[in-house]
Design a protein around this motif. Structure first.
Motif, mmCIF file in Angstrom:
data_model
loop_
_atom_site.group_PDB
_atom_site.id
_atom_site.type_symbol
_atom_site.label_atom_id
_atom_site.label_comp_id
_atom_site.label_asym_id
_atom_site.label_seq_id
_atom_site.Cartn_x
_atom_site.Cartn_y
_atom_site.Cartn_z
ATOM 1 N N TYR A 1 33.188 50.962 40.638
ATOM 2 C CA TYR A 1 34.078 49.886 40.207
ATOM 3 C C TYR A 1 34.283 48.812 41.265
ATOM 4 O O TYR A 1 34.936 47.825 41.020
ATOM 5 N N GLU B 1 32.336 39.048 43.134
ATOM 6 C CA GLU B 1 33.225 40.190 42.966
ATOM 7 C C GLU B 1 34.701 39.824 42.920
ATOM 8 O O GLU B 1 35.548 40.700 42.923
ATOM 9 N N TYR C 1 43.567 36.134 48.749
ATOM 10 C CA TYR C 1 44.167 35.651 47.514
ATOM 11 C C TYR C 1 45.485 34.961 47.855
ATOM 12 O O TYR C 1 46.164 35.347 48.793
ATOM 13 N N LYS D 1 31.528 51.106 28.998
ATOM 14 C CA LYS D 1 32.042 52.417 28.580
ATOM 15 C C LYS D 1 32.953 52.229 27.376
ATOM 16 O O LYS D 1 33.960 51.519 27.458
ATOM 17 N N PHE E 1 40.921 45.568 34.963
ATOM 18 C CA PHE E 1 41.896 46.327 35.735
ATOM 19 C C PHE E 1 43.315 45.943 35.316
ATOM 20 O O PHE E 1 43.568 44.825 34.871
ATOM 21 N N ARG F 1 36.807 41.375 36.564
ATOM 22 C CA ARG F 1 35.840 41.204 37.641
ATOM 23 C C ARG F 1 34.436 41.236 37.059
ATOM 24 O O ARG F 1 34.100 42.139 36.288
ATOM 25 N N LEU G 1 38.449 38.921 41.759
ATOM 26 C CA LEU G 1 39.294 39.264 40.620
ATOM 27 C C LEU G 1 39.905 37.988 40.057
ATOM 28 O O LEU G 1 40.413 37.150 40.805
ATOM 29 N N TYR H 1 34.215 44.406 34.654
ATOM 30 C CA TYR H 1 35.244 45.419 34.862
ATOM 31 C C TYR H 1 36.611 44.812 34.563
ATOM 32 O O TYR H 1 36.839 43.628 34.814
ATOM 33 N N ARG I 1 41.602 51.294 35.357
ATOM 34 C CA ARG I 1 40.430 50.432 35.363
ATOM 35 C C ARG I 1 39.486 50.845 34.231
ATOM 36 O O ARG I 1 39.500 51.997 33.797
ATOM 37 N N GLN I 2 38.687 49.918 33.809
ATOM 38 C CA GLN I 2 37.781 50.136 32.680
ATOM 39 C C GLN I 2 36.490 49.385 32.939
ATOM 40 O O GLN I 2 36.522 48.217 33.347
ATOM 41 N N GLU I 3 35.373 50.052 32.683
ATOM 42 C CA GLU I 3 34.083 49.379 32.788
ATOM 43 C C GLU I 3 33.666 48.962 31.382
ATOM 44 O O GLU I 3 33.780 49.758 30.445
#
Lengths: 116, 114
Positions: free
Chosen positions: B100, A102, B35, A55, A35, A95, A104, A33, A50-52
């Motif tokens: 997500y 998980e 973080y 896709k 972001f 990610r 980032l 993923y 966000r983008q998977e």
């Protein structure tokens, strides 16, 4: 390990114009993923878009859109009709889709200034 | 109805002291994170917990000890503070399996070590 690179430490754009922020990443994974986060002076981290990875269609959220090029490992953010409230640090983040990983991984950020 | 909260928001202390930062989320998430954002704004993962179990420990000095008493809380205790620990510390949470697995961030805690 994955890395994220933002090659533009600073960008500026005239109000109402369009600006594109660059992001490239390196990974050997096929599913993941991506972001874009915005951090205004208040320091709150705000998810912009966000983008998977699986896709193909580029994500769009109102004035914000991405150009996701999986083969080139590129994930740029386009802001249309820039507004004064868009002024902030913008972070690209990766990610993994692997359960248990998980976290980032962030790029170094791009400071965006809006010129009235 | 704050989603992810951190206390305190600002912390100023002397070198060598021990301090704690608390984080709470009311989103029903099962995974929480710490973080660190340094003076150059670079953000890096420190720890991650899933259902109170440590799943990510990113080579952080053992002066830093996270504790998760339950799924809604993740605290960070720092012993023998050093000048280099000055930073903004962000807590975040997410739900494994959610769309997500989006991470929601707290407002950050600015730690200044003198």
């Amino acid at each position: 390990a994955q890395t994220v690179t933002q090659s533009q430490p600073e960008m500026s754009v005239q109000e109402a114009e369009t600006v594109t922020l660059s992001c490239t990443y390196d990974t050997s994974e096929s599913d993941y993923y991506l972001f874009w986060y915005k951090q205004p002076p208040s320091r709150q981290m705000i998810l912009v878009i966000r983008q998977e990875a699986y896709k193909q269609q580029n994500a769009t959220e109102n004035r914000f859109s991405v150009n996701f090029q999986k083969a080139a490992k590129s994930f740029s953010l386009k802001i249309s009709d820039s507004q004064l409230g868009d002024a902030a640090m913008y972070f690209c983040a990766y990610r993994s889709a692997v359960v248990g990983n998980e976290k980032l991984t962030f790029g170094t950020g791009t400071r965006l200034t809006i010129i009235p | 109805d704050t989603a992810v909260s951190q206390t305190p928001k600002y912390l100023v202390t002397q070198m060598g002291n021990d301090k704690s930062i608390k984080c709470e989320q009311n989103l029903g998430h099962d995974t929480m994170y710490w973080y660190k954002q340094d003076s150059k704004k670079f953000l890096k993962i420190m720890f991650s917990y899933n259902n109170k179990e440590l799943i990510i420990n990113e080579t952080v000095p053992n002066r830093f000890s996270p504790k998760s008493p339950d799924k809604a809380h993740l605290n960070l205790h720092i012993n023998s503070l050093e000048l280099g620990d000055s930073a903004v510390y962000f807590c975040a949470s997410s739900s494994r399996g959610a769309d997500y697995n989006e991470q929601f961030f707290g407002p950050g805690t600015r730690l200044t070590v003198l």
